[in-house]
Design a protein around this motif. Structure first.
Motif, PDB file in Angstrom:
ATOM      1  N   GLY A  58      -6.948  -2.038   4.697  1.00  0.00           N
ATOM      2  CA  GLY A  58      -7.796  -0.790   4.752  1.00  0.00           C
ATOM      3  C   GLY A  58      -7.514  -0.015   3.455  1.00  0.00           C
ATOM      4  O   GLY A  58      -8.884   0.579   3.048  1.00  0.00           O
ATOM      5  N   VAL A  59      -6.709   0.101   2.808  1.00  0.00           N
ATOM      6  CA  VAL A  59      -6.464   1.008   1.683  1.00  0.00           C
ATOM      7  C   VAL A  59      -7.235   0.243   0.426  1.00  0.00           C
ATOM      8  O   VAL A  59      -7.941   0.902  -0.075  1.00  0.00           O
ATOM      9  CB  VAL A  59      -5.027   1.158   1.233  1.00  0.00           C
ATOM     10  CG1 VAL A  59      -4.729   1.472  -0.270  1.00  0.00           C
ATOM     11  CG2 VAL A  59      -4.471   2.082   2.145  1.00  0.00           C
ATOM     12  N   LYS A  98     -21.436  -5.089   2.583  1.00  0.00           N
ATOM     13  CA  LYS A  98     -20.806  -5.335   1.371  1.00  0.00           C
ATOM     14  C   LYS A  98     -20.997  -6.822   1.057  1.00  0.00           C
ATOM     15  O   LYS A  98     -20.868  -7.183  -0.071  1.00  0.00           O
ATOM     16  CB  LYS A  98     -19.104  -5.362   1.940  1.00  0.00           C
ATOM     17  CG  LYS A  98     -18.716  -3.972   1.868  1.00  0.00           C
ATOM     18  CD  LYS A  98     -17.304  -3.718   1.706  1.00  0.00           C
ATOM     19  CE  LYS A  98     -16.793  -2.471   1.386  1.00  0.00           C
ATOM     20  NZ  LYS A  98     -15.246  -2.483   1.311  1.00  0.00           N
ATOM     21  N   PRO A 137       1.341   2.113  -4.402  1.00  0.00           N
ATOM     22  CA  PRO A 137       0.036   2.606  -4.330  1.00  0.00           C
ATOM     23  C   PRO A 137      -0.689   2.502  -5.645  1.00  0.00           C
ATOM     24  O   PRO A 137      -1.932   2.161  -5.860  1.00  0.00           O
ATOM     25  CB  PRO A 137       0.054   4.070  -3.805  1.00  0.00           C
ATOM     26  CG  PRO A 137       1.446   4.551  -3.945  1.00  0.00           C
ATOM     27  CD  PRO A 137       2.388   3.139  -3.804  1.00  0.00           C
ATOM     28  N   VAL A 151     -15.754   2.070   6.300  1.00  0.00           N
ATOM     29  CA  VAL A 151     -14.795   1.243   5.675  1.00  0.00           C
ATOM     30  C   VAL A 151     -14.199   0.181   6.466  1.00  0.00           C
ATOM     31  O   VAL A 151     -13.141  -0.035   6.795  1.00  0.00           O
ATOM     32  CB  VAL A 151     -13.584   2.349   5.345  1.00  0.00           C
ATOM     33  CG1 VAL A 151     -12.641   1.597   3.992  1.00  0.00           C
ATOM     34  CG2 VAL A 151     -13.928   3.512   5.028  1.00  0.00           C
ATOM     35  N   ASP A 176      -3.878   0.276  -6.622  1.00  0.00           N
ATOM     36  CA  ASP A 176      -5.284   0.539  -7.108  1.00  0.00           C
ATOM     37  C   ASP A 176      -5.563  -0.058  -8.664  1.00  0.00           C
ATOM     38  O   ASP A 176      -6.789  -0.404  -8.927  1.00  0.00           O
ATOM     39  CB  ASP A 176      -4.917   2.260  -7.583  1.00  0.00           C
ATOM     40  CG  ASP A 176      -5.355   2.972  -6.351  1.00  0.00           C
ATOM     41  OD1 ASP A 176      -5.285   2.678  -5.244  1.00  0.00           O
ATOM     42  OD2 ASP A 176      -5.512   4.260  -6.746  1.00  0.00           O
ATOM     43  N   ARG A 230       3.022   9.285  -0.845  1.00  0.00           N
ATOM     44  CA  ARG A 230       2.242  10.079  -2.237  1.00  0.00           C
ATOM     45  C   ARG A 230       3.584  11.274  -2.210  1.00  0.00           C
ATOM     46  O   ARG A 230       3.194  11.994  -3.089  1.00  0.00           O
ATOM     47  CB  ARG A 230       1.191  10.498  -1.953  1.00  0.00           C
ATOM     48  CG  ARG A 230      -0.103   9.547  -2.104  1.00  0.00           C
ATOM     49  CD  ARG A 230      -0.221   9.039  -3.379  1.00  0.00           C
ATOM     50  NE  ARG A 230      -1.143   7.651  -3.488  1.00  0.00           N
ATOM     51  CZ  ARG A 230      -1.448   7.269  -4.821  1.00  0.00           C
ATOM     52  NH1 ARG A 230      -1.112   7.628  -5.700  1.00  0.00           N
ATOM     53  NH2 ARG A 230      -2.301   6.248  -4.555  1.00  0.00           N
ATOM     54  N   HIS A 256      -8.974   6.685   4.263  1.00  0.00           N
ATOM     55  CA  HIS A 256     -10.007   5.529   3.728  1.00  0.00           C
ATOM     56  C   HIS A 256     -11.193   6.112   2.992  1.00  0.00           C
ATOM     57  O   HIS A 256     -11.750   5.347   2.179  1.00  0.00           O
ATOM     58  CB  HIS A 256     -10.326   4.813   4.881  1.00  0.00           C
ATOM     59  CG  HIS A 256      -9.327   4.156   5.748  1.00  0.00           C
ATOM     60  ND1 HIS A 256      -8.737   4.478   6.823  1.00  0.00           N
ATOM     61  CD2 HIS A 256      -8.387   3.137   5.156  1.00  0.00           C
ATOM     62  CE1 HIS A 256      -7.536   3.635   7.261  1.00  0.00           C
ATOM     63  NE2 HIS A 256      -7.338   2.875   6.073  1.00  0.00           N
ATOM     64  N   ALA A 295       0.962  -1.327   0.004  1.00  0.00           N
ATOM     65  CA  ALA A 295      -0.048  -0.126   0.001  1.00  0.00           C
ATOM     66  C   ALA A 295       0.997   1.263  -0.032  1.00  0.00           C
ATOM     67  O   ALA A 295       0.456   2.364  -0.537  1.00  0.00           O
ATOM     68  CB  ALA A 295      -1.034  -0.046   1.338  1.00  0.00           C
ATOM     69  N   ASN A 303     -19.515  -0.584  11.528  1.00  0.00           N
ATOM     70  CA  ASN A 303     -18.617  -1.449  10.653  1.00  0.00           C
ATOM     71  C   ASN A 303     -18.974  -2.736  10.450  1.00  0.00           C
ATOM     72  O   ASN A 303     -19.001  -3.307   9.296  1.00  0.00           O
ATOM     73  CB  ASN A 303     -17.006  -1.165  10.882  1.00  0.00           C
ATOM     74  CG  ASN A 303     -16.536   0.010  10.218  1.00  0.00           C
ATOM     75  OD1 ASN A 303     -17.233   0.849   9.482  1.00  0.00           O
ATOM     76  ND2 ASN A 303     -15.152   0.138  10.196  1.00  0.00           N
ATOM     77  N   ALA A 325      -9.861  -1.746   1.076  1.00  0.00           N
ATOM     78  CA  ALA A 325     -11.228  -1.631   1.261  1.00  0.00           C
ATOM     79  C   ALA A 325     -11.774  -0.339   0.929  1.00  0.00           C
ATOM     80  O   ALA A 325     -12.848  -0.224   0.549  1.00  0.00           O
ATOM     81  CB  ALA A 325     -11.513  -1.743   2.822  1.00  0.00           C
ATOM     82  N   SER A 326     -10.990   0.738   0.915  1.00  0.00           N
ATOM     83  CA  SER A 326     -11.163   2.072   0.354  1.00  0.00           C
ATOM     84  C   SER A 326     -11.355   2.228  -0.848  1.00  0.00           C
ATOM     85  O   SER A 326     -11.926   3.313  -1.499  1.00  0.00           O
ATOM     86  CB  SER A 326     -10.432   3.104   1.149  1.00  0.00           C
ATOM     87  OG  SER A 326      -8.986   3.181   0.313  1.00  0.00           O
ATOM     88  N   ARG A 327     -11.001   1.381  -1.965  1.00  0.00           N
ATOM     89  CA  ARG A 327     -11.121   1.407  -3.335  1.00  0.00           C
ATOM     90  C   ARG A 327     -11.876   0.245  -3.818  1.00  0.00           C
ATOM     91  O   ARG A 327     -12.156   0.408  -5.137  1.00  0.00           O
ATOM     92  CB  ARG A 327      -9.438   0.922  -3.626  1.00  0.00           C
ATOM     93  CG  ARG A 327      -8.420   1.953  -3.267  1.00  0.00           C
ATOM     94  CD  ARG A 327      -8.740   3.107  -4.030  1.00  0.00           C
ATOM     95  NE  ARG A 327      -7.663   4.044  -3.682  1.00  0.00           N
ATOM     96  CZ  ARG A 327      -7.392   5.419  -4.466  1.00  0.00           C
ATOM     97  NH1 ARG A 327      -8.298   5.740  -5.568  1.00  0.00           N
ATOM     98  NH2 ARG A 327      -6.448   6.159  -4.087  1.00  0.00           N
ATOM     99  N   THR A 328     -12.570  -0.574  -2.985  1.00  0.00           N
ATOM    100  CA  THR A 328     -13.540  -1.521  -3.916  1.00  0.00           C
ATOM    101  C   THR A 328     -14.891  -1.663  -2.810  1.00  0.00           C
ATOM    102  O   THR A 328     -14.845  -1.327  -1.638  1.00  0.00           O
ATOM    103  CB  THR A 328     -12.722  -2.866  -3.819  1.00  0.00           C
ATOM    104  OG1 THR A 328     -13.959  -3.967  -4.251  1.00  0.00           O
ATOM    105  CG2 THR A 328     -12.291  -3.533  -2.365  1.00  0.00           C
ATOM    106  N   ALA A 377      -1.437  -1.304   6.493  1.00  0.00           N
ATOM    107  CA  ALA A 377      -2.310  -0.335   5.833  1.00  0.00           C
ATOM    108  C   ALA A 377      -2.920  -0.922   4.588  1.00  0.00           C
ATOM    109  O   ALA A 377      -4.151  -0.531   4.144  1.00  0.00           O
ATOM    110  CB  ALA A 377      -1.628   1.121   5.577  1.00  0.00           C
TER     111      ALA A 377
END
Lengths: 131, 131, 131, 131, 131, 131, 131, 131
Positions: free
Chosen positions: A69-70, B123, A42, A104, A46, C74, C39, A38, B116, A72-75, A66
């Motif tokens: 969680g990352v 989900k 990154p 999330v 993605d 980033r 997130h 992550a 959550n 989970a924030s993208r799908t 991370a």
């Protein structure tokens, strides 16, 4: 076409990945596997998440984990997280994965317990089949 | 006919249950709710789990939170566990819920994070719908 | 034109943000401030980080505090992380922030210690001035 | 006819079981021994507990050690729990065993301390004899 | 003539003692009660333990809770320990009570759980009756 | 003329120092290295810090790791601290380094993560260059 | 002429200092008191320690409590440390004070236990008298 | 005639005892040494403490380390405690030794740090000499 996508945060998590793979193979589940951090990859992460047709993600990571969680924030798909143990016995990765903010969610399983991540994925996939 | 079954281990967990219920209501998900302790009502719990047609279980418990694991051992459906905080800040319930043995996974979310648990259930249900 | 960018993961971290702001104001440092969750707002966060001309980032987050690490992945600029306390006294956020993988460092300061994040940013900015 | 029933949650707990057995043998106490997981063999466990004529149960388990509590919920006899150490040094099993809800007590002894479980069983049995 | 002797390490533990007393009274069990510190009143404690005809001891203590272990080293009867919470949430008293050396067991119950100490004493006394 | 000064609290921290050195060498950064304990060599440490022309300090220490904080109290330059693990997995050194009082910040990186200390120093030095 | 010197790391530690003072006054021990941070007032602290004729030092500090160790490194006299609790219940200050490196001991007492620091100082002073 | 009495709670603590002995021998301090458990040999321990003419006691113990506190409750002389590490890294013994109740102080040093116990004893003995 894979039903499960396994992502490890580091090549050093391979021994935990193997536990998940063994359970999925035993149950004839198709899966993809990638090593993508992550923090270090990154953009590749993605892209991998967005282009995947997996129904469930399994993310395996140690330290400040991370990754789950990352993802989970993208799908919109369910994401299962596996904490990997280090000098603190995995408490760092466990807390990093499970203590997600409202909205999330990550489904966290036990420390180093790659097998249970696969078993949880199987339970979700079976629920899909019986629909 | 409920899609989600929420089980709390004790009436004192009500404030966390409420967070899960609010999210499910907002998203028009039908759910059942029962207060059943894995330790004090084991037979009623078995009966409730076996007779439920829910697709996902949410189990909310504090202290030595055996509830999610016991439910997971009685159903093939996905079980989500929510640790409730006490004098140790929820570390006891977190470890009791997440450190499940191989083959009986629980999907653990954050301490006191009833919201959550509901989001994770959503989900999984959405994955079912898109099948 | 701000020298420091402060990002909080949640509006509920405001009381810690205020401690950082007070120190920066006292020392006449220009700063920006945004509430952006790693997130919940990943794309806005990327855009904010990429378009910022700040020399140092201060990221304030609780629970599974991925924010500082995600920002560090980033930007090439130094990122300071502030763990915010919750039911576990901040141990979760502390470990999530400090235990970063090799190659993506975050400069972690003490739990709830927004003031020290600002003081550390000042030390870095002063080093720049004396060049 | 056994005075003590020893139940281990997993065959991998054998090294701790052996410590309890050695003390019971030294003191000429008759005991039964079974490997039964609260999560993987719930029905066999119920049957074993209900059909046992032991006066005291010793339950040995690691991780999310639900075994002692589940047995305690199924019998009116005293139940002694032994936490087994893993990556967290046994803190997970200790908290899972000791933090039981009101009304369903477990008598917890030290981490990996199978010997003390046997010594505690002996103290209870001796109290019975002197009646 | 009391069947249970309750000893508190400090008058400030009274709120936990009360939980044990309430359960014993409800069940018509006769009990004695004394406040005696293992550290501040070692001789009075020895005398109290030696002259007691109780069948079970309940020892309630916080911090470095040596009381249950010291009583266990002075009597052949079963000793139940109750950890009382303080700034560390009771983790200090829990570890002090449960981690006894080989040969001197204490039956530890949950943090601040005076009720379960009484319930465990009841289980032991009932076992005596059915002999 | 060194840009970074590395100070280890003990010769036994050498394996963590080496990780920092390797990253600095790879990036052609000039550095000094000294072994000076905050507790055993306070005067030599003061002298070393005061006479150094380094722009950033990296302090590596285990146990009650006072070194980074003491250096931070003696210089206006940024100080990076690296906790070294011992019987508590590095939790002692981590808390000793990160929980600094208001006004004397230390930039703490992960346990045993000498590499990230060097990477953080590089980020600060690069910020200087782009001025 | 004071027999004991009490040093607090911060004015906010006053409530713990008061517990130590009360015990010393009750026992007619002369003492000095200063608020001096190891991190914010290192030079005044050195001067205070070097010019003091106290036979024992009591150092009271929270967070990354370097004060007792720094004083111990500056004097040949016994130094007693008192950890002060914060969001982590005092675990941070406890570990910072007690985990000193070989050769520079601090005599640590319990969290927030200013009274015991004074009692320990009294024990040392009485040993002196009986010489 | 010994100035220091070293007591270990168990023969298995010998490797930590040796560290204390080495420092005392190097400094030509006379000492006695005994292995006496607070729990298994309470009467021998009382006798040893009462008949000793040592000026300082060093007590070394692991797990639920009651030894230093029990000795402190039996003597007016200063008592130094050394926690010995086990599956929890020594956290159990540390908390058991340091969290003493008001009025019965123990001077706790670091985990497994027998050397510092001896160094602290030396500081106290030197204070006596300079009287």
């Amino acid at each position: 076409m894979a039903d499960v996508a396994i992502i490890a945060g580091s090549a050093s998590d391979e021994h935990i990945v193997e536990k998940a793979r063994a359970v999925l193979k035993e149950n004839n589940v198709l899966f993809d596997y990638a090593v993508l951090s992550a923090h270090r990859n990154p953009d590749e992460l993605d892209e991998y998440v967005n282009s995947s047709d997996a129904k469930v993600f399994i993310c395996i990571a140690g330290l400040s984990a991370a990754l789950p969680g990352v993802v989970a924030s993208r799908t919109k798909k369910p994401v299962i997280g596996v904490p990997v143990s280090g000098t603190l016995g995995g408490l760092d990765a466990l807390l990093s994965i499970v203590q997600m903010p409202r909205g999330v969610p990550v489904a966290c399983v036990g420390i180093d317990n790659g097998a249970n991540a696969a078993h949880l994925a199987l339970k979700i996939l079976k629920a899909l089949e019986t629909e």
